[in-house]
Structures are given as C-alpha cells and as structure tokens.
Design a protein around this motif. Structure first.
Motif, PDB file in Angstrom:
ATOM      1  N   GLY A   1       0.722  -1.023  -0.024  1.00  0.00           N
ATOM      2  CA  GLY A   1       0.087  -0.060  -0.120  1.00  0.00           C
ATOM      3  C   GLY A   1       0.776   1.268  -0.111  1.00  0.00           C
TER       4      GLY A   1
ATOM      5  N   SER B   1      -4.175   4.373   0.652  1.00  0.00           N
ATOM      6  CA  SER B   1      -4.976   3.275  -0.031  1.00  0.00           C
ATOM      7  C   SER B   1      -4.679   1.975   0.992  1.00  0.00           C
ATOM      8  CB  SER B   1      -3.942   2.554  -1.090  1.00  0.00           C
ATOM      9  OG  SER B   1      -2.822   1.938  -0.631  1.00  0.00           O
TER      10      SER B   1
ATOM     11  N   ILE C   1      -3.697  -0.606   3.231  1.00  0.00           N
ATOM     12  CA  ILE C   1      -2.229  -0.867   3.494  1.00  0.00           C
ATOM     13  C   ILE C   1      -1.777  -1.743   4.618  1.00  0.00           C
ATOM     14  CG2 ILE C   1      -1.648   1.604   3.091  1.00  0.00           C
ATOM     15  CD1 ILE C   1      -0.901   1.767   6.361  1.00  0.00           C
TER      16      ILE C   1
END
Length: 340
Positions: free
Chosen positions: A58, A89, A91
């Motif tokens: 991520g 995003s 992760i």
C-alpha cells in the motif's frame, strides 16, 4: 444527477494482520489507537521514532519527512512513522507491539520553582515513589489546577535516589501549563508525572560525544551528562548551546562543574543568535549550525535537542561532515511536543 465530488473510498490498515478502519485524514497511529491496538508511540509529532513500523503493502502520505529520524537502512526496508503516515490506499504494516513503553503514572507534589531565565522556570516535583527512566527521555506532566490537561517535558536530571524529578518549562504565550508554571506560585501543588517516554537517550559506545541544545532543549542534555558522569564515562565531549541573547543562557554553573570533573576533554560553546547586546558579549554569534563544522569529527555520536529548525539544519551539517545518520539522535521540541 451525479455529484461533482468524488467520495473517498474506505481505507483499511492491516496491523500485523489485524484490520483497522482508517478515517479520512487519520494517521495510522490514530486509527490503531482508536481501535484498541497498543501501538508503540511517544511524541506523536515524528521526533522520536517510537512508532516506526514496516510498510509491506500500500501507500501512505507523509505529513513530515521521516528521513531525519529513520536510518537509510530502515528507509530502504520500507519503514515509516505511524504518527506521520496517512494511508492513501489499503495498507499492511508490521510492528513490534512488545516495544510499547512500560509507562507509569506517579503522583507527586511541587516542592520547588526556580526562575532560570525570563521565560524558563525549573519545576521540581517530589514523587510518591521513584520513577525509572533513561536520562534524555520525557514525561507527561499534569498539575492539579488544570485537571487532566497534560504537556510533555524532558527530565532535567537523571534518576534521583530520593524520587525527585525536575523539568525546565519554557513560557509559551497562551499555553495553559507553561503560563501557570512561569507566573504562579505552585509549591505544594499536587502533580502527576506519566512516563517514561521517548527514544532520546545516551547509547553506549566509545566514540566522541557531540551535544547540541537550543533553549529548554538543554534539559535532557544536562540529564544525560549527569548520568554519564556518575557512570564514569570518559568519552570526549563537545557541547554547543544556542540561545537568542545572553539573558537566555542558563545552566552555565552546572555545565562548568561537569566539565571541571570530566575525565576527558570537555569543550563548551554558547552561541547567541540575536542582535548584539549592549552588555558587550564577546562570545560566539550566529546560529549554532554556523559553528558546527569546526567542532565535529566524523566519528562522533551526536545528540540534538531543541527547535525543529535548529535540529534539521544541524542534522544536515552533521551528515555533510561525515557523521553517520545512525549516529545522530534527536528530540525536536515543538509546542505540540509539549512546551505549552
């Protein structure tokens, strides 16, 4: 009709495999703590590296650069600071949860106040029981008149056998705790000290020591020197202390006493950054970083404490002079860090 605003998709952080929902603009550390994960942390402003973890997948957005805290090797391995990383995003991170500090909250009472400069006061507190910490670390301080309002301050001495602790509190306009300490009589006031916190402490080695302090950042440096002196440390020492004017210098007698009994070379250079005073100061002037190159050896271990601008500028100079990044340790004082 379609909205012209794009809604942010929910983001999830997987901490050692445990899913943690992350709110909009929330840091990884905030999300983890909100979800009940005992994530290691101390300063929350990117200055201590207690919350470092390895990003395995991520992307994150850094609020402040982590290069001045993490080593090049750690950066290459994907380490980030949880307190300064906002996931952009989904992760996944790996973190050693056993690294959470074993902090304690110990009650005490103010037994002394001493004005050090026009805007720094030393506050001495007698704890009900001894609190173990490493010289250089800090604690959260609470005073009864302010309820649960807490601010973080570095211990100004190493651990004392009588359970007393001392903090240097710089007055910050509008800062509830710092204004109280600097303007009111507090002897007899109930207090609570919670700690220890932070990763700023003297690492064992034989290399020369370089200390750089600015303002109230002298507190942990004095604590380190005191502990080192009592442990029989014989490493060469250079101490640079930055202040605006001569009235902002303090702790000079304590430094001279340490230097007088130090078993190896001990050099001390106070540097004033303000305009020339009428009292005729004949010492060094300018910023501390202006004098650093003449006083640093490439094999030195450096310890810096003070305003972020000073710490960052001196760190850049140190690396340029050949000091290894892993041998530079810093505590960046900010108003969020606890000078209020």
């Amino acid at each position: 009709m379609f909205s012209i605003f794009k809604r942010r998709a929910p983001v999830t952080a997987h901490v050692n495999g445990t899913p943690v929902p992350v709110g909009s603009g929330e840091t990884l550390l905030q999300a983890a703590l909100r979800s009940g994960i005992d994530f290691p942390h101390s300063c929350r402003v990117g200055g201590c590296a207690s919350c470092k973890c390895r990003l395995t997948s991520g992307r994150v957005r850094e609020l402040t650069p982590s290069g001045y805290v993490l080593s090049e090797d750690e950066l290459d391995q994907g380490y980030i600071l949880a307190c300064q990383s906002v996931p952009s995003s989904d992760i996944a991170v790996e973190v050693d949860l056993s690294a959470a500090p074993a902090r304690r909250r110990v009650p005490g009472r103010v037994i002394g106040q001493q004005r050090l400069t026009h805007d720094i006061t030393a506050l001495r507190i007698q704890l009900s029981e001894s609190l173990h910490y490493k010289a250089g670390q800090f604690a959260n301080l609470r005073l009864a008149p302010l309820g649960d309002h807490a601010r973080s301050y570095s211990f100004a001495t190493d651990v004392q056998p009588d359970g007393q602790v001392q903090f240097f509190v710089r007055k910050v306009p509008g800062g509830a705790l710092s204004m109280l300490v600097n303007e009111a009589s507090l002897v007899g006031t109930e207090a609570t000290v919670e700690g220890p916190l932070g990763e700023f402490w003297l690492r064992p080695a034989d290399a020369p020591l370089l200390f750089i302090a600015g303002g109230s950042g002298l507190a942990p440096i004095l604590a380190m020197l005191g502990q080192a002196a009592r442990s029989g440390c014989g490493r060469p020492v250079t101490l640079l202390f930055g202040a605006r004017g001569e009235r902002d210098l303090y702790g000079l007698e304590a430094i001279q006493d340490i230097a007088r009994h130090w078993p190896a070379q001990f050099s001390f250079l106070p540097v004033l950054s303000g305009p020339p005073d009428a009292d005729g100061w004949q010492g060094a002037r300018g910023m501390v970083g202006d004098h650093l190159a003449r006083h640093v050896a490439g094999d030195a271990h450096a310890y810096l404490c003070g305003p972020p601008v000073m710490v960052d500028a001196c760190t850049a100079t140190l690396t340029h002079c050949g000091v290894a990044r892993e041998h530079i340790f810093a505590d960046r004082f900010t108003t969020i860090r606890g000078q209020q």
